[in-house]
Design an enzyme around this catalytic site. Structure first.
Site, mmCIF file in Angstrom:
data_model
loop_
_atom_site.group_PDB
_atom_site.id
_atom_site.type_symbol
_atom_site.label_atom_id
_atom_site.label_comp_id
_atom_site.label_asym_id
_atom_site.label_seq_id
_atom_site.Cartn_x
_atom_site.Cartn_y
_atom_site.Cartn_z
ATOM 1 N N LYS A 55 -53.025 -26.997 38.615
ATOM 2 C CA LYS A 55 -53.656 -28.265 39.000
ATOM 3 C C LYS A 55 -53.304 -28.608 40.445
ATOM 4 O O LYS A 55 -54.170 -28.938 41.248
ATOM 5 C CB LYS A 55 -53.141 -29.359 38.058
ATOM 6 N N ASP B 70 -46.024 -40.431 33.643
ATOM 7 C CA ASP B 70 -46.881 -39.755 32.657
ATOM 8 C C ASP B 70 -46.830 -40.665 31.428
ATOM 9 O O ASP B 70 -46.525 -41.872 31.574
ATOM 10 C CB ASP B 70 -46.364 -38.328 32.355
ATOM 11 N N LYS C 250 -42.382 -30.607 35.789
ATOM 12 C CA LYS C 250 -42.621 -31.696 34.839
ATOM 13 C C LYS C 250 -41.298 -32.041 34.172
ATOM 14 O O LYS C 250 -40.387 -31.215 34.135
ATOM 15 C CB LYS C 250 -43.632 -31.241 33.780
ATOM 16 N N ASN D 98 -52.683 -45.690 30.978
ATOM 17 C CA ASN D 98 -53.040 -45.671 32.402
ATOM 18 C C ASN D 98 -54.346 -44.915 32.668
ATOM 19 O O ASN D 98 -55.260 -45.447 33.304
ATOM 20 C CB ASN D 98 -51.877 -45.046 33.197
HETATM 21 P P1 NDP Z 1 -49.872 -43.825 28.822
HETATM 22 O O1 NDP Z 1 -48.528 -43.819 28.197
HETATM 23 O O2 NDP Z 1 -50.202 -44.863 29.818
HETATM 24 O O3 NDP Z 1 -50.993 -43.899 27.678
HETATM 25 C C1 NDP Z 1 -51.078 -42.931 26.691
HETATM 26 C C2 NDP Z 1 -52.153 -43.337 25.702
HETATM 27 O O4 NDP Z 1 -52.340 -42.271 24.773
HETATM 28 C C3 NDP Z 1 -51.790 -44.556 24.874
HETATM 29 O O5 NDP Z 1 -52.944 -45.268 24.532
HETATM 30 C C4 NDP Z 1 -51.134 -43.916 23.653
HETATM 31 O O6 NDP Z 1 -51.159 -44.738 22.503
HETATM 32 C C5 NDP Z 1 -51.986 -42.706 23.454
HETATM 33 N N1 NDP Z 1 -51.195 -41.655 22.797
HETATM 34 C C6 NDP Z 1 -50.026 -41.099 23.231
HETATM 35 N N2 NDP Z 1 -49.563 -40.209 22.351
HETATM 36 C C7 NDP Z 1 -50.449 -40.193 21.352
HETATM 37 C C8 NDP Z 1 -50.537 -39.471 20.143
HETATM 38 N N3 NDP Z 1 -49.595 -38.577 19.788
HETATM 39 N N4 NDP Z 1 -51.613 -39.712 19.346
HETATM 40 C C9 NDP Z 1 -52.560 -40.608 19.715
HETATM 41 N N5 NDP Z 1 -52.536 -41.324 20.844
HETATM 42 C C10 NDP Z 1 -51.498 -41.118 21.639
HETATM 43 O O7 NDP Z 1 -50.077 -42.353 29.421
HETATM 44 P P2 NDP Z 1 -51.111 -41.864 30.527
HETATM 45 O O8 NDP Z 1 -52.375 -42.623 30.392
HETATM 46 O O9 NDP Z 1 -50.407 -41.821 31.809
HETATM 47 O O10 NDP Z 1 -51.329 -40.342 30.083
HETATM 48 C C11 NDP Z 1 -52.375 -39.963 29.167
HETATM 49 C C12 NDP Z 1 -52.630 -38.472 29.313
HETATM 50 O O11 NDP Z 1 -53.041 -38.191 30.663
HETATM 51 C C13 NDP Z 1 -51.441 -37.543 29.064
HETATM 52 O O12 NDP Z 1 -51.903 -36.330 28.517
HETATM 53 C C14 NDP Z 1 -50.905 -37.285 30.464
HETATM 54 O O13 NDP Z 1 -50.158 -36.094 30.537
HETATM 55 C C15 NDP Z 1 -52.213 -37.172 31.225
HETATM 56 N N6 NDP Z 1 -52.125 -37.371 32.667
HETATM 57 C C16 NDP Z 1 -51.604 -38.530 33.181
HETATM 58 C C17 NDP Z 1 -51.553 -38.700 34.554
HETATM 59 C C18 NDP Z 1 -51.112 -39.993 35.164
HETATM 60 O O14 NDP Z 1 -51.263 -40.116 36.391
HETATM 61 N N7 NDP Z 1 -50.617 -40.950 34.422
HETATM 62 C C19 NDP Z 1 -51.957 -37.620 35.472
HETATM 63 C C20 NDP Z 1 -52.578 -36.484 34.821
HETATM 64 C C21 NDP Z 1 -52.620 -36.368 33.470
HETATM 65 P P3 NDP Z 1 -49.801 -45.454 22.008
HETATM 66 O O15 NDP Z 1 -49.560 -46.544 23.013
HETATM 67 O O16 NDP Z 1 -50.110 -45.947 20.642
HETATM 68 O O17 NDP Z 1 -48.732 -44.387 22.027
#
Ligand code: NDP
Length: 447
Positions: free
Chosen positions: A116, A168, A128, A243
């Protein structure tokens, strides 16, 4: 899936050397599966064991994180930082705080991050980290003490020129603040470039918060553009409500799409009028509550506790929650409902079987290492601003992000075409990401 002979040997070695790390195996296999045409066309990429070296992290750090909860009990968590590859620049990649975190998850994420980061064209290597700490239900004081304890060990391994973590899952602006505060306290240095995702008033970059979600939408917009289409009036389903999901929804609405469903780990909400972002942010960011509350506050919306969000009919699906959240059955349902594009906001949210089904059904599929690279690209822009002690406007930074996503999109398509897989973003992303890192590794010698 049949691998090229030399790659099959490497994969067997990965399985043998990393037992029980299924997510890491999955991530490696997905990349190796794309590299067959590369090693056939350019056998020098098997010289100096470049691919074998790529599959072995340069450094893996595992540490104890002891901290005191609000009741005065000592809690012990496990911390990780996998410094995977630094051929292109300092290790760069987020920290994840979630109970599911173990070495296999951190290694899959670190491995993906190498390609990436390479795709962004910016000088950043891949890494990571994270912890099995569960932030859910913890007080602000507990989060702070945990972050301080985590950084008390991590600080000796990171630095502006060494390794630059970010957020993350479970690590957002609040956690980055506590981590940066502790780094500053221990080192007595205001080293802004050591972490990204910082607050705007203390070294952060505008657009970093929005970048991953916005970037995924910009990438999807390019896919639509290649078909002479746009977001106007498209029904979109976005999983997650963290996020990435939140800012994907924001940009989708700005571009004329209607997001009809989003979720968290407790279930999903359907809102045919389009998700109201103010209500969503109030529930998730301000009150840190469960997604069911969205349906309580918004007339006409409904909450579904069981079942799959992918059963909600849509034109475009953006999985933005977590790994392996969209399986073959979900992919089948999406295809039957007429979905034509799937772009991964999360890392590896679609299973290999789902991806195969998308290909067979003619659904355009954008893998996370390309579609969600906007987050790390904007982190690199934050590092640039820190290095020059400058601060850019929102508009300028957003345009840099959009330009980067267009560049990644085009590079994926061109590379896929060059290697005989026109329109295949997985092949394009893996090969384009790989060749740049491999060239650098060959140039730097066996280190
Ligand atoms: P957040 O913690 O802000 O949000 C994660 C979201 O996913 C929440 O709504 C959470 O629900 C849900 N979630 C997490 N684990 C599970 C699970 N096991 N089953 C169902 N829902 C789940 O994380 P981000 O938005 O930052 O990250 C989301 C994804 O994006 C990840 O895969 C991350 O690696 C990827 N990513 C993030 C980046 C970033 O800049 N933040 C950059 C590139 C990729 P709940 O609150 O109920 O746990």
């Amino acid at each position: 899936m049949t691998l090229h002979e030399s790659l099959a040997e490497i994969y067997d070695e990965v399985l043998r050397r990393n037992p029980g790390e299924s997510e890491f195996h999955q991530a490696v296999l997905e990349v190796l599966d794309s590299l067959g045409p590369v090693v056939t066309k350019h056998p020098h990429y098997t010289d100096s064991a470049v691919i074998r070296r790529l599959c072995e992290p340069e450094r893996q750090i595992i540490f104890r994180v002891p901290w005191v909860d609000d009741q005065g009990n000592v809690q012990i968590n496990r911390g990780f930082r996998v410094e995977f590859n630094s051929a292109l620049g300092p290790y760069k990649g987020g920290l994840r705080f979630h109970p599911s975190v173990y070495l296999g998850i951190v290694k899959f994420l670190g491995f993906e991050q190498i390609f990436k980061n390479s795709l962004t064209g910016m000088p950043i290597g891949g890494g990571k980290g994270g912890s099995d700490f569960d932030p859910k239900g913890r007080s602000d004081g507990e989060i702070m003490r945990f972050c301080q304890a985590f950084m008390t060990e991590l600080y000796r391994h990171i630095g502006e020129y060494t390794d630059v973590p970010a957020g993350d899952i479970g690590v957002g602006g609040r956690e980055i603040g506590y981590l940066f505060g502790q780094y500053k306290r221990i080192t007595n240095r205001y080293e802004s470039g050591v972490l990204t995702g910082k607050g705007i008033t203390w070294g952060g970059s505008l657009v970093r918060t929005e970048a991953t979600g916005y970037g995924t939408v910009f990438f999807t917009e390019e896919i639509l553009r290649t078909r002479g289409d746009s977001f106007d009036g498209k029904r979109v389903v976005v999983s997650g409500s963290g996020n990435v999901a939140t800012y994907a929804i924001e940009k989708l609405h700005q571009l004329g799409a209607i997001v009809v469903a989003c979720s968290d780990s407790s279930g999903y909400v359907v809102d045919e009028k389009g998700i109201d972002l103010d209500v969503l942010k109030d529930v998730k960011e301000v009150r840190r509550a469960r997604i069911a509350e969205y349906a309580d506050l918004r007339e006409g919306a409904r909450f579904v506790a069981d079942g799959s969000i992918w059963s909600v009919p849509c034109d475009i699906a953006l999985p933005c929650a977590t790994q392996n959240e969209l399986n073959e059955a979900d992919a089948k349902t999406l295809a039957q409902n007429g979905c034509s594009i799937v772009a991964e906001g999360a890392n590896m949210p679609c299973t290999p079987e789902a991806i195969r089904l998308f290909n067979d059904a003619g659904i355009a599929f954008a893998p996370g290492k390309a579609a969600n690279a906007g987050g790390v690209a904007t982190s690199a822009l934050e590092m640039q601003q820190n290095a020059s002690r400058d601060r850019w406007s929102f508009e300028y930074t957003e345009e840099r992000l959009a330009e980067t996503m267009r560049g990644i999109h085009d590079r994926c398509l061109e590379t896929a075409e060059e290697y005989g897989a026109p329109g295949n973003y997985v092949v394009g992303a893996n090969i384009a990401g790989f060749t740049q890192v491999a060239d650098a590794m060959l140039a730097l010698g066996v280190i």
